[in-house]
Design a protein around this motif. Structure first.
Motif, PDB file in Angstrom:
ATOM      1  N   ARG A   1      -6.942   6.224  -5.346  1.00 32.53           N
ATOM      2  CA  ARG A   1      -7.985   7.102  -4.785  1.00 32.53           C
ATOM      3  C   ARG A   1      -8.522   6.525  -3.480  1.00 32.53           C
ATOM      4  NH1 ARG A   1     -13.431   7.690  -8.099  1.00 32.53           N
ATOM      5  NH2 ARG A   1     -13.641   5.603  -7.174  1.00 32.53           N
ATOM      6  N   ASN A   2      -8.713   5.211  -3.409  1.00 28.70           N
ATOM      7  CA  ASN A   2      -9.196   4.581  -2.175  1.00 28.70           C
ATOM      8  C   ASN A   2      -8.192   4.719  -1.030  1.00 28.70           C
ATOM      9  OD1 ASN A   2     -11.387   3.809  -3.710  1.00 28.70           O
ATOM     10  ND2 ASN A   2     -11.442   1.726  -2.891  1.00 28.70           N
ATOM     11  N   PHE A   3      -6.892   4.544  -1.376  1.00 31.75           N
ATOM     12  CA  PHE A   3      -5.858   4.728  -0.346  1.00 31.75           C
ATOM     13  C   PHE A   3      -5.901   6.141   0.214  1.00 31.75           C
ATOM     14  CE2 PHE A   3      -2.838   1.247  -2.140  1.00 31.75           C
ATOM     15  CZ  PHE A   3      -3.588   0.285  -1.480  1.00 31.75           C
ATOM     16  N   LYS A   4      -6.104   7.086  -0.691  1.00 28.60           N
ATOM     17  CA  LYS A   4      -6.119   8.490  -0.280  1.00 28.60           C
ATOM     18  C   LYS A   4      -7.335   8.800   0.568  1.00 28.60           C
ATOM     19  CE  LYS A   4      -5.426  13.103  -2.256  1.00 28.60           C
ATOM     20  NZ  LYS A   4      -5.239  13.872  -3.509  1.00 28.60           N
ATOM     21  N   GLU A   5      -8.497   8.256   0.202  1.00 29.84           N
ATOM     22  CA  GLU A   5      -9.734   8.512   0.950  1.00 29.84           C
ATOM     23  C   GLU A   5      -9.688   7.911   2.342  1.00 29.84           C
ATOM     24  OE1 GLU A   5     -12.843   7.045  -1.481  1.00 29.84           O
ATOM     25  OE2 GLU A   5     -12.903   8.813  -2.802  1.00 29.84           O
ATOM     26  N   GLU A   6      -9.042   6.771   2.493  1.00 32.66           N
ATOM     27  CA  GLU A   6      -9.045   6.072   3.762  1.00 32.66           C
ATOM     28  C   GLU A   6      -8.106   6.727   4.792  1.00 32.66           C
ATOM     29  OE1 GLU A   6      -8.295   1.966   3.149  1.00 32.66           O
ATOM     30  OE2 GLU A   6     -10.220   1.601   2.166  1.00 32.66           O
TER      31      GLU A   6
ATOM     32  N   GLU B   1       0.824  -1.218   0.000  1.00 31.48           N
ATOM     33  CA  GLU B   1       0.000   0.000   0.000  1.00 31.48           C
ATOM     34  C   GLU B   1       0.854   1.263   0.000  1.00 31.48           C
ATOM     35  OE1 GLU B   1      -2.947  -0.110   3.026  1.00 31.48           O
ATOM     36  OE2 GLU B   1      -3.737  -2.071   2.428  1.00 31.48           O
ATOM     37  N   MET B   2       1.846   1.269  -0.873  1.00 32.07           N
ATOM     38  CA  MET B   2       2.745   2.428  -1.001  1.00 32.07           C
ATOM     39  C   MET B   2       2.246   3.306  -2.146  1.00 32.07           C
ATOM     40  SD  MET B   2       6.350   0.353  -0.583  1.00 32.07           S
ATOM     41  CE  MET B   2       7.350   1.824  -0.812  1.00 32.07           C
ATOM     42  N   LYS B   3       1.716   4.465  -1.780  1.00 32.31           N
ATOM     43  CA  LYS B   3       1.124   5.340  -2.794  1.00 32.31           C
ATOM     44  C   LYS B   3       2.170   5.879  -3.768  1.00 32.31           C
ATOM     45  CE  LYS B   3      -0.865   8.295  -0.147  1.00 32.31           C
ATOM     46  NZ  LYS B   3      -1.646   9.500   0.161  1.00 32.31           N
TER      47      LYS B   3
END
Length: 259
Positions: free
Chosen positions: A252-257, A85-87
């Motif tokens: 986008r999901n990683f950012k929202e969470e 999960e590394m953006k």
């Protein structure tokens, strides 16, 4: 209510991670296929490439090998970015996908244009074949130090069932055929059933008298290779569109969470 939203987002993220991981497996397989085609071209068809006295086709094979390696490495980066999960790594993965996508679209379009014979490359292809093949056959066949050329010509004539560059009469100008001690009119590899000294007869019942000679056969072979290259490149490119879509959604999901 907030707990339900977080749960929904987490499920969506997990689903996207699995989809992207599945995509990377397919991407690896595609990269392996491209790498295999490049290796096969160099190993199995390098003899034909040597007849052209040009690095154009060997360079194409090396490009395929390099593209396969890049695709495999990109797939590894995608898996690492997804699992950890590394953006930042996910962005690098997306950029690599986009670059490879653009390169494959360009390669695929050029290959199809060349195949359809509506681009200057077609003229280059045709001229290269016609200028080099006849001269190579006449000047280098059965000459000292040119064993690889001799084997390539014999393999070409037997595999494609042809004789000579344009036709069998091209062998009359061959240095080896004109030698006083030679009893042949054509190489033995022109014969339908090759045997020692079978080239003393050039009757149609004995040799391949294909209209257009080996040039036409070799040209058809390389054009078919271009067709396959174009199909593979465009096919993988559209597969990458799916991967880029999954990557954008996951990012986008990683950012929202985080909020």
């Amino acid at each position: 209510m907030e707990g339900q939203v977080e749960k929904t987002q987490s499920c969506g993220t997990i689903c996207l991670k699995y989809l992207l991981f599945l995509f990377n497996i397919l991407f690896w397989l595609a990269g392996g296929a491209v790498l295999a085609v490049g290796m096969w071209t160099l190993v199995e068809k390098s003899d034909y490439i040597s007849l052209l006295n040009s690095s154009f086709y060997s360079a194409s094979a090396y490009i395929l090998i390099a593209a396969g390696v890049i695709v495999i490495v990109t797939g590894i980066i995608g898996c690492c970015a997804t699992l950890k999960e590394m953006k930042s790594l996910l962005i690098v993965y997306l950029i690599l996908l986009l670059c490879i996508f653009l390169l494959e679209i360009i390669a695929g379009v050029l290959a199809y244009i060349t195949y359809q014979e509506c681009f200057p490359f077609c003229y280059q292809l045709d001229e290269e074949l016609r200028q080099n093949l006849k001269e190579t056959m006449q000047q280098k066949y059965q000459q000292p130090g040119e064993e690889s050329i001799t084997q390539a010509v014999d393999k070409l004539q037997q595999e494609f069932k042809c004789c000579g560059s344009h036709n069998f009469s091209d062998w009359r100008g061959c240095v080896w055929i004109q030698a006083a001690e030679n009893e042949r009119l054509i190489p033995d590899s022109c014969c339908k059933t090759p045997s020692d000294l079978c080239g003393r007869r050039d009757h149609p019942s004995n040799i391949y008298k294909v209209e257009g000679g080996c040039i036409m056969k070799l040209e058809e072979f390389f054009l078919s290779q271009l067709y396959i290259l174009g199909a593979v490149a465009i096919g993988i490119a559209f597969l990458q569109l799916v991967g880029m879509m999954f990557t954008c959604c996951l990012y986008r999901n990683f950012k929202e969470e985080l909020y």
